[in-house]
Design an enzyme around this catalytic site. Structure first.
Site, PDB file in Angstrom:
ATOM      1  CB  SER A  84      -0.952   0.005   1.201  1.00 44.99           C
ATOM      2  OG  SER A  84      -2.033  -0.866   0.964  1.00 44.99           O
ATOM      3  CB  THR A 342       0.610  -5.517   4.865  1.00 47.99           C
ATOM      4  OG1 THR A 342       1.025  -4.715   5.965  1.00 47.99           O
ATOM      5  CG2 THR A 342       0.704  -6.990   5.260  1.00 47.99           C
TER       6      THR A 342
END
Length: 393
Positions: A84, A342
Site C-alpha cells: 500500500s 503489507t
C-alpha cells in the site's frame, strides 16, 4: 492487501516456535540502525533490510536470511513489494493532474466513472476524488469482501489463487455488493472526516487517472515519477506474479499453521498496491516528495491536510492525508510522514521528515497474521523509522 486487514480476520492464529538462528550483518553505518534491524529480527522475522538516506548520504543494515533453506543473507539491493505504499505514488499522480487543471479534488466519482459506484446504497454522486484519496468515502474494502470470514486464508487457497488476475472493475464490483459504511456529508462531501481504510478507493483513483489521461495508471506513474527521479529499480509488474531478483523469500504463517509458507510468487494489486521497489529507490521517492520535487506547494499542502484515524497501525495520534499519513514522535517536532504496506510475506514500513531531508525504508520478509509476534515485529519496525527519521539512530 490492506494493512492489518488479515490480522483482524485471522485473530487466534497459533504461535509457533522460534525461527532458526541466523547471522546478521550490516554495511558501515550507524550502530543505531544495526541495533534496530536486529530488534526486528529478534521478534521472529526471517529477514530484514533497512536503509536511511539524508541530504548528505545514507547507510543500510540487514539481519536474518533471504531464504531459510540456503541461509543466504538478505541482498543489499533486494527488490520487494511495497504494497500500500503504492497509494502514495497514485495520489501524487492525481494531485499533479489537479495542479495541471485536468482534475479537481471536488470532482465526483460519478463525473469520471458514471454508473460505476452504484447499488446497495453506494452513490458515486456523493463521493469526491478527495474522499477517495483521503479514505473518507465510506466504501467497503474489496479485499475484506473477498476474504469474507477468513476461512479461505490458507496455504492451499493461496497457491490455488496466486496467479488469478482480477480487473479493477471486478474489484470495485465486489465492493458494491455491500452497503457503504457511511455516505459523505451531502452538503460538502469533499470535507468528510469520517475515516475508514479501503483499497477500493485507490482502485477507483487509478481508474479516474486513466479516464483523465487516456493512459494506464502505470504509464502515468512511470512518466511522472519513476523516470524523472531515475528510480531504475521501481516497477509496476502488471499481471506478473514474480518479483525481480535479487530478493528475499516472502514468508507467511497462515492462521492455525505452525509452518511458514513461501508466498513470494503471487499477482499483486493495481493502483492500490502493485509497485515493486527497493529501499534505496523508495527513500529517494519519499525525499523527493516531501522535498517538493514532485508536487507544487499548493498540491503538497493539500496532500498534508489530514483527518484523525483510529485502529490502523500500532501508533497513537495518527492522521491521514491524501495518500500520505502523519504520526507524532516524542521529541521530534515535525513527526514522521509515512504510509506503509503489507502483502503476502512482506511488510513495507517507511517514513520521512517534513522537509524530506531524512527518509527511511524497511522491508521485512515475514507476515504472521494473528500471531502475537506480528505486533512485536510491527512495533519494532515503526520504532526504527521513528529513530531514523528523527535523527535518533
Amino acid at each position: 492487501m490492506r494493512r492489518r486487514a488479515v490480522a483482524a480476520l485471522a485473530a487466534g492464529a497459533l504461535m509457533a516456535g522460534l525461527l532458526p538462528a541466523a547471522a546478521a550483518a550490516a554495511q558501515p553505518g550507524r550502530d543505531g540502525l544495526r541495533g534496530d534491524v536486529d530488534a526486528i529480527r529478534a521478534t521472529g522475522a526471517t529477514g530484514v533490510l533497512a536503509e536511511v538516506r539524508t541530504s548528505t548520504g545514507g547507510h543500510a543494515a540487514r539481519a536474518g536470511v533471504a531464504d531459510l533453506r540456503t541461509g543466504r543473507p538478505v541482498p543489499w539491493n533486494s527488490y520487494f513489494r511495497i504494497g500500500s505504499d503504492t497509494k502514495t505514488y497514485t495520489s501524487v499522480v492525481a494531485l499533479q493532474l489537479v495542479g495541471e487543471g485536468k482534475l479537481r479534488l471536488t470532482d465526483t466519482v460519478e463525473k469520471w466513472l458514471p454508473g460505476v459506484v452504484r447499488g446497495k446504497g453506494n452513490d458515486g454522486r456523493r463521493i469526491t476524488v478527495k474522499n477517495l484519496l483521503r479514505q473518507t468515502s465510506g466504501l467497503n474494502d474489496y479485499v475484506a469482501v473477498q476474504l469474507g470470514d477468513g476461512s479461505d486464508l490458507t496455504p492451499e487457497k493461496f497457491k490455488e489463487n496466486r496467479f488469478r488476475v482480477s480487473t479493477p472493475q471486478q474489484k470495485v464490483a465486489a465492493a458494491m455488493t455491500r452497503p457503504p459504511l457511511w455516505v459523505p456529508d451531502m452538503s460538502n462531501p469533499a470535507e468528510e472526516t469520517h475515516w475508514g481504510y479501503s483499497n477500493t478507493n485507490y482502485v477507483l483513483a487509478g481508474l479516474i487517472i486513466e479516464k483523465v489521461t487516456g493512459h494506464p495508471w502505470e504509464q502515468e506513474v512511470h512518466d511522472r515519477i519513476i523516470e524523472p527521479l531515475g528510480l531504475r529499480h521501481t516497477i509496476t509488474p502488471g499481471t506478473s506474479a514474480y518479483v525481480p531478483q535479487p530478493s528475499a523469500t516472502a514468508y507467511t504463517r497462515f492462521p492455525g499453521r505452525a509452518e511458514l509458507t513461501d508466498t513470494s510468487v503471487s499477482v499483486s494489486g493495481g493502483s492500490d498496491g502493485a509497485i515493486i521497489s527497493t529501499t534505496r529507490d523508495h527513500t529517494a521517492f519519499l525525499r523527493a516528495l516531501l522535498g517538493g520535487r514532485l508536487l507544487a506547494p499548493a498540491q503538497l499542502a493539500q496532500m498534508k491536510q489530514t483527518v484523525p484515524v483510529d485502529d490502523w497501525i500500532l501508533a497513537d495520534g495518527v492522521r491521514y492525508g491524501l495518500g500520505l499519513a502523519w504520526r507524532p514522535v516524542k521529541g521530534c517536532a515535525g513527526g514522521v510522514w509515512f504510509h506503509g504496506g503489507t502483502f503476502f510475506g512482506i511488510i513495507s514500513e517507511s517514513g520521512a521528515s517534513a522537509d524530506g531531508r531524512r527518509a527511511a525504508s524497511v522491508a521485512v520478509s515475514t507476515f504472521r497474521p494473528g500471531d502475537p509476534g506480528q505486533d512485536a515485529q510491527d512495533r519494532a519496525s515503526l520504532r526504527l523509522v521513528d529513530r531514523a527519521v528523527c535523527g535518533a539512530g
